[in-house]
Structure formats: structure tokens, C-alpha cells
Design a protein around this motif. Structure first.
Motif, PDB file in Angstrom:
ATOM      1  N   MET A 238       0.819  -1.210   0.000  1.00  0.00           N
ATOM      2  CA  MET A 238       0.000   0.000   0.000  1.00  0.00           C
ATOM      3  C   MET A 238       0.855   1.263   0.000  1.00  0.00           C
ATOM      4  O   MET A 238       0.459   2.294  -0.528  1.00  0.00           O
ATOM      5  CB  MET A 238      -0.913   0.026   1.226  1.00  0.00           C
TER       6      MET A 238
ATOM      7  N   LEU B  92       2.133   2.651  -3.363  1.00  0.00           N
ATOM      8  CA  LEU B  92       0.937   3.013  -4.127  1.00  0.00           C
ATOM      9  C   LEU B  92       0.403   4.376  -3.678  1.00  0.00           C
ATOM     10  O   LEU B  92       0.114   5.263  -4.492  1.00  0.00           O
ATOM     11  CB  LEU B  92      -0.121   1.928  -3.904  1.00  0.00           C
TER      12      LEU B  92
ATOM     13  N   PRO C 216      -9.870  -1.308  -2.428  1.00  0.00           N
ATOM     14  CA  PRO C 216      -8.873  -0.524  -3.153  1.00  0.00           C
ATOM     15  C   PRO C 216      -9.436   0.861  -3.473  1.00  0.00           C
ATOM     16  O   PRO C 216     -10.597   0.979  -3.823  1.00  0.00           O
ATOM     17  CB  PRO C 216      -8.648  -1.329  -4.423  1.00  0.00           C
TER      18      PRO C 216
ATOM     19  N   MET D  93       2.678   4.938 -12.763  1.00  0.00           N
ATOM     20  CA  MET D  93       2.320   3.680 -12.119  1.00  0.00           C
ATOM     21  C   MET D  93       3.107   2.490 -12.654  1.00  0.00           C
ATOM     22  O   MET D  93       3.173   1.445 -12.024  1.00  0.00           O
ATOM     23  CB  MET D  93       0.816   3.420 -12.317  1.00  0.00           C
TER      24      MET D  93
ATOM     25  N   LEU E  88       5.634   0.794 -10.438  1.00  0.00           N
ATOM     26  CA  LEU E  88       4.980   0.198  -9.264  1.00  0.00           C
ATOM     27  C   LEU E  88       4.260  -1.093  -9.624  1.00  0.00           C
ATOM     28  O   LEU E  88       4.306  -2.081  -8.892  1.00  0.00           O
ATOM     29  CB  LEU E  88       3.945   1.167  -8.695  1.00  0.00           C
TER      30      LEU E  88
ATOM     31  N   PHE F 121       4.741  -4.754  -8.061  1.00  0.00           N
ATOM     32  CA  PHE F 121       3.617  -5.537  -7.530  1.00  0.00           C
ATOM     33  C   PHE F 121       3.561  -6.916  -8.192  1.00  0.00           C
ATOM     34  O   PHE F 121       3.455  -7.938  -7.513  1.00  0.00           O
ATOM     35  CB  PHE F 121       2.311  -4.770  -7.773  1.00  0.00           C
TER      36      PHE F 121
ATOM     37  N   GLU G 203       6.225  -9.357  -7.188  1.00  0.00           N
ATOM     38  CA  GLU G 203       6.063  -9.943  -5.852  1.00  0.00           C
ATOM     39  C   GLU G 203       4.960 -11.000  -5.806  1.00  0.00           C
ATOM     40  O   GLU G 203       4.821 -11.722  -4.820  1.00  0.00           O
ATOM     41  CB  GLU G 203       5.726  -8.833  -4.832  1.00  0.00           C
TER      42      GLU G 203
ATOM     43  N   ARG H 291       3.521 -14.396  -3.223  1.00  0.00           N
ATOM     44  CA  ARG H 291       2.173 -14.478  -2.622  1.00  0.00           C
ATOM     45  C   ARG H 291       1.522 -15.815  -3.009  1.00  0.00           C
ATOM     46  O   ARG H 291       0.872 -16.452  -2.194  1.00  0.00           O
ATOM     47  CB  ARG H 291       1.277 -13.349  -3.138  1.00  0.00           C
TER      48      ARG H 291
ATOM     49  N   HIS I 192      -6.345 -10.949   2.401  1.00  0.00           N
ATOM     50  CA  HIS I 192      -6.741  -9.599   2.822  1.00  0.00           C
ATOM     51  C   HIS I 192      -5.836  -8.543   2.186  1.00  0.00           C
ATOM     52  O   HIS I 192      -6.300  -7.509   1.711  1.00  0.00           O
ATOM     53  CB  HIS I 192      -6.691  -9.492   4.342  1.00  0.00           C
ATOM     54  N   GLN I 193      -4.537  -8.833   2.184  1.00  0.00           N
ATOM     55  CA  GLN I 193      -3.609  -7.845   1.614  1.00  0.00           C
ATOM     56  C   GLN I 193      -3.784  -7.728   0.100  1.00  0.00           C
ATOM     57  O   GLN I 193      -3.718  -6.632  -0.456  1.00  0.00           O
ATOM     58  CB  GLN I 193      -2.176  -8.226   1.982  1.00  0.00           C
TER      59      GLN I 193
ATOM     60  N   LYS J 227      -6.496  -8.265  -1.456  1.00  0.00           N
ATOM     61  CA  LYS J 227      -7.774  -7.584  -1.649  1.00  0.00           C
ATOM     62  C   LYS J 227      -7.573  -6.074  -1.623  1.00  0.00           C
ATOM     63  O   LYS J 227      -8.082  -5.344  -2.465  1.00  0.00           O
ATOM     64  CB  LYS J 227      -8.756  -7.996  -0.541  1.00  0.00           C
ATOM     65  N   GLY J 228      -6.809  -5.612  -0.649  1.00  0.00           N
ATOM     66  CA  GLY J 228      -6.585  -4.173  -0.523  1.00  0.00           C
ATOM     67  C   GLY J 228      -5.719  -3.605  -1.631  1.00  0.00           C
ATOM     68  O   GLY J 228      -5.943  -2.497  -2.092  1.00  0.00           O
ATOM     69  N   ALA J 229      -4.729  -4.382  -2.064  1.00  0.00           N
ATOM     70  CA  ALA J 229      -3.750  -3.840  -3.006  1.00  0.00           C
ATOM     71  C   ALA J 229      -4.151  -4.041  -4.457  1.00  0.00           C
ATOM     72  O   ALA J 229      -3.915  -3.172  -5.299  1.00  0.00           O
ATOM     73  CB  ALA J 229      -2.377  -4.470  -2.747  1.00  0.00           C
TER      74      ALA J 229
ATOM     75  N   GLY K  63      -6.779  -3.986  -6.564  1.00  0.00           N
ATOM     76  CA  GLY K  63      -7.481  -2.941  -7.296  1.00  0.00           C
ATOM     77  C   GLY K  63      -6.669  -1.659  -7.364  1.00  0.00           C
ATOM     78  O   GLY K  63      -6.705  -0.938  -8.353  1.00  0.00           O
ATOM     79  N   GLY K  64      -5.934  -1.397  -6.299  1.00  0.00           N
ATOM     80  CA  GLY K  64      -5.105  -0.194  -6.255  1.00  0.00           C
ATOM     81  C   GLY K  64      -4.038  -0.196  -7.338  1.00  0.00           C
ATOM     82  O   GLY K  64      -3.623   0.851  -7.830  1.00  0.00           O
ATOM     83  N   TYR K  65      -3.589  -1.387  -7.695  1.00  0.00           N
ATOM     84  CA  TYR K  65      -2.586  -1.507  -8.750  1.00  0.00           C
ATOM     85  C   TYR K  65      -3.229  -1.776 -10.110  1.00  0.00           C
ATOM     86  O   TYR K  65      -2.545  -2.110 -11.065  1.00  0.00           O
ATOM     87  CB  TYR K  65      -1.591  -2.625  -8.401  1.00  0.00           C
TER      88      TYR K  65
END
Lengths: 308, 121
Positions: free
Chosen positions: A18, A21, A110, B33, B36, B40, B43, B47, B68-69, B71-73, B75-77
Motif C-alpha cells: 500500500m 501506491l 482498493p 504507475m 509500481l 507488484f 512480488e 504471494r 486480505h492484503q 484484496k486491498g492492493a 485494485g489499487g494496482y
């Protein structure tokens, strides 16, 4: 942005991915990002070098984001740092809990880049304005009226102007009647609401040229430049009337509220200090209280020219 | 699609459909992006390995944490399908779902992670 200093944002999130990002997404804001990967470390950083904003992950192993927020809000050193929670989109219960704990906002992960940016920018702007208010210190945080410091300074200026142009300066010292019992009976949050409403009524009742201030506690002061004792007295009567008739107090504590006022007025001599006028108005206020409250009493200024 | 993701030898490819094309990040066109996304994606094999080991050992805590991680990351990427798939894994673990459905969900997630590509379209 009104800040000249670079604002700092602390990101507390156990998910390593995170951080870069968020860094990229906030690049346009020109803020400095600090990273912490667990709650304990985040708290330590927040205390040692307080950031302007904390982005706080809710779901972390060990200390959860909620626990971190609780500790932040309990300490006077970190109490005023705004917190934005980072929460999963499916954790809607968390949003409510986050606000209850004192967070200013939340962003769901996200996150949408534009949304993250906008929310962070808004929180940082508010923080910058708050900082400005604290450092310049002219506004009373609770009521939005001028504070005591501003009052002292401004009254000095008005007395000097009054002396120079030979015009009277009026002063009202206003005290809410039985305020202690309101606090004791209904609690401090209700007491604060009453003070805020009182300030509203005061501002609406006085003229635009009058300077309305919170003097301290439940005591308020109004400087009336270029106003005779008669005009100042009339203004005081209007205030008492408006307070007595204001229906909002009934909504807040179930009964009306009254106030007492002492009024003083002088065409200042060159030696006249703010303290002299304040003391005279305070004595009159005391007289109004003794005479039964919900009334106004006028001061007699022996050693300076009073104007009626 | 010519750039098929390579499949590591010896891994379970039961649910992997070789016809599936690489998964491209929604943000692949954003020069800020690009690097990054590369990080991602590089890595992700680690995972995938954690997920496989956790599944084999029935280590639900690790499964849930990695999911969980992701899930959070994800969409962000720019990989929203990774986020929704990881959310499903997390949900199933929380709901103490049957092993079969959990297996299937984890395999889906692994498959998506393998397809993820840092190449711009």
C-alpha cells in the motif's frame, strides 16, 4: 494551499504494497510521506514527530487501527491530528465506528486515486486552517467569536481611536445566568451547545460594527465603537430580549436561558486602559446579578468622561 | 495473445486455463504507475507460494492474511479482479466454508495472480 511548510502524512498499514501506491497517488499534493507497518510504530512516530494527517489501516495484525485511533485521541499530543481510515469496501460497520472514534474521513480499499487525493487534500487544508487559527489565535474555538486575546488588543485600539477622534467607546460585559447549573444538570456537551447558540444570538443581535468576543467561560464581551452609553445600553437590552425569547435553548435543554449585562461607556482620556473600562462594566454586571439577573446595569465612570 | 504467462513446472494447474490471456493493469498507461505495477507483479509469485503452502497446511490464518492484503492492493494496482477474488477467499475463510469451495476460490485467486502482467497492453 495556505501552508508554506511541507505537510507530513503518516501512513500506518501492515500491507507493504500500500505504501508505494499511496506515495505515487499523492505525489501531486507535494506532501512528505512517512511509513509505519504496524500500530505501535505508528503511534511512536505520531508522538515524536506529529504529522499533519494519518492514513490508518483498520485491519492490522496486533494492534488494530481502531485501537491506534483510540490511543491517538486520548493523548493531548496527538489528539488534534486528523485521521483518515483505510477500510475494506465490505466493512461498512467500520466506517461508523471510525467516525465514533474521532476519524475525519475514510477511504475504502482498493481506493480510487482521485478520491484518495481529494479526501487527503481536504483533510490537510482543514488542518492547515486549524494550525493557522491556533498560531494566530484570534478566534474562540468553541463559539467562533473573537477570543480574549483579540478582545484585549482590539479594546486598546478602540480606546486609542476614541481618544484621538473624541468619540465614545461602549462596552458590554455579558454573563449567562446560572450557567454552572446548566453544565451540572445537562452535561458539558449541552453546555457547549448553549454557549454556541448564545454566541449566534449575540452576533445576530449586535450591529456589524460591534466586536463580539468570548471573554472566558460563560462570559462574553461586546465592544461598541463610536457608541454612546445610551446606544450601548439599547444594544444590551436588545441582546437580553433576544436571548430570553430564543426558542433554540428550549430545544437544547428544555428551558429558556437568560443573561445579565453590565454596560460602561467612555470618551477615553489618553491614560485610559482597557482594564479600567472592563472593570467598570464588570462592576455593573455584578450589580445586575445582585439585582436579580436577566437585566442590564450601567457603570459610573468617575475618573473619565461618561457620555449619555 | 502471444505473451502467455509461463506456468512454473510442478505446480497444480488443474484450474488454470491456458487460453486465458494475460491480465493487464488498468493503470498500465499511467507512466507514474508503470514501475509500481512491475514491483507488484514481481512480488506476486511469492504471494502465490504463500497461498499454496497455507492451503496445503490448512493454515487459515495465513490464507486470510494474504488474501486480505491482495484484496486491498489488487485494485489499487489496477487489478480489480484480484481484489474481488481475494475478497471471496477471505469471506470463505471467515465463513468457515467447506474445503472444496475454499480450494476452488484459492485456485482462482492463484490463477489470476499468475496471469497478472506488468506489460502495457
Amino acid at each position: 494551499m495556505i501552508m508554506s511548510r511541507r505537510q507530513k502524512v503518516l501512513v500506518i498499514d501492515d500491507s507493504q504494497q500500500m505504501h508505494p501506491l499511496i506515495q505515487v497517488r499523492l505525489r501531486g499534493l507535494g506532501v512528505e510521506l512517512i511509513s509505519a507497518y504496524d500500530g505501535q510504530t505508528g503511534l511512536k512516530i505520531a508522538t515524536e514527530e506529529p504529522p499533519d494527517l494519518i492514513l490508518l489501516d483498520v485491519n492490522m495484525p496486533g494492534m488494530s487501527g481502531f485501537e491506534v485511533c483510540q490511543v491517538l485521541k486520548e493523548s493531548s499530543q496527538t489528539h488534534d491530528i486528523p485521521v483518515i481510515f483505510l477500510t475494506g469496501a465490505d466493512e461498512s460497520v467500520n466506517k461508523v465506528k471510525g467516525f465514533d472514534l474521532g476519524a475525519v474521513d475514510y477511504v475504502t480499499k482498493p481506493f480510487d486515486p482521485a478520491e484518495l487525493c481529494a479526501r487527503v487534500r481536504a483533510a490537510l487544508n482543514t488542518k492547515a486552517l486549524m494550525d493557522l487559527l491556533t498560531t494566530q489565535g484570534q478566534i474562540d474555538g468553541l463559539t467562533g467569536l473573537h477570543n480574549r486575546r483579540y478582545f484585549d488588543e482590539r479594546l486598546g485600539q478602540e480606546l486609542a481611536a476614541g481618544h484621538r477622534y473624541e468619540r465614545p467607546v461602549g462596552l458590554l460585559m455579558i454573563d449567562l445566568d446560572h450557567f454552572k447549573s446548566i453544565n451540572d444538570t445537562f452535561g458539558h456537551p449541552k453546555g457547549d451547545q448553549v454557549l454556541r447558540k448564545f454566541a449566534d444570538v449575540l452576533t445576530q443581535t449586535c450591529r456589524a460594527t460591534d466586536v463580539t468576543c468570548r471573554y472566558g467561560g460563560e462570559e462574553f464581551a461586546v465592544i461598541l465603537p463610536a457608541s454612546t452609553l445610551e446606544l450601548s445600553h439599547q444594544c444590551g437590552v436588545r441582546v437580553l430580549d433576544a436571548i430570553r425569547k430564543c426558542p433554540d435553548f428550549v430545544d437544547i435543554i428544555g428551558r429558556p436561558v437568560t443573561a445579565s449585562i453590565g454596560v460602561a461607556c467612555a470618551v477615553p482620556s489618553d491614560r485610559m486602559t482597557p482594564a479600567v473600562l472592563v472593570e467598570a462594566a464588570d462592576k455593573a454586571l455584578y450589580a445586575a446579578k445582585v439585582a436579580g439577573r436577566d437585566r442590564i446595569a450601567a457603570a459610573e465612570l468617575a475618573h473619565s468622561q461618561t457620555v449619555v | 495473445m502471444q505473451d502467455r504467462p509461463s506456468i512454473a513446472p510442478g505446480v497444480n494447474t488443474e484450474h488454470f486455463n491456458a487460453d486465458q490471456e494475460p491480465l493487464t493493469s488498468q493503470f498500465a498507461a499511467d507512466p507514474d504507475m508503470l514501475e509500481l505495477i512491475g514491483m507488484f507483479v514481481r512480488e506476486l509469485p511469492a504471494r502465490v507460494e504463500s497461498l499454496q503452502q497455507a492451503l496445503a497446511r490448512s493454515d487459515l490464518a495465513t490464507l486470510s492474511q494474504v488474501a486480505h492484503q491482495l484484496k486491498g492492493a489488487g485494485g489499487g494496482y489496477g487489478f480489480p479482479s484480484i481484489t474481488s477474488s481475494a475478497a471471496e477467499v477471505e469471506r470463505l475463510v471467515k465463513a468457515k466454508a467447506e474445503v472444496d469451495s475454499l480450494h476452488e476460490a484459492v485456485s482462482d485467486l492463484i490463477s489470476l495472480c499468475r496471469r497478472a502482467s506488468s506489460n502495457p497492453r
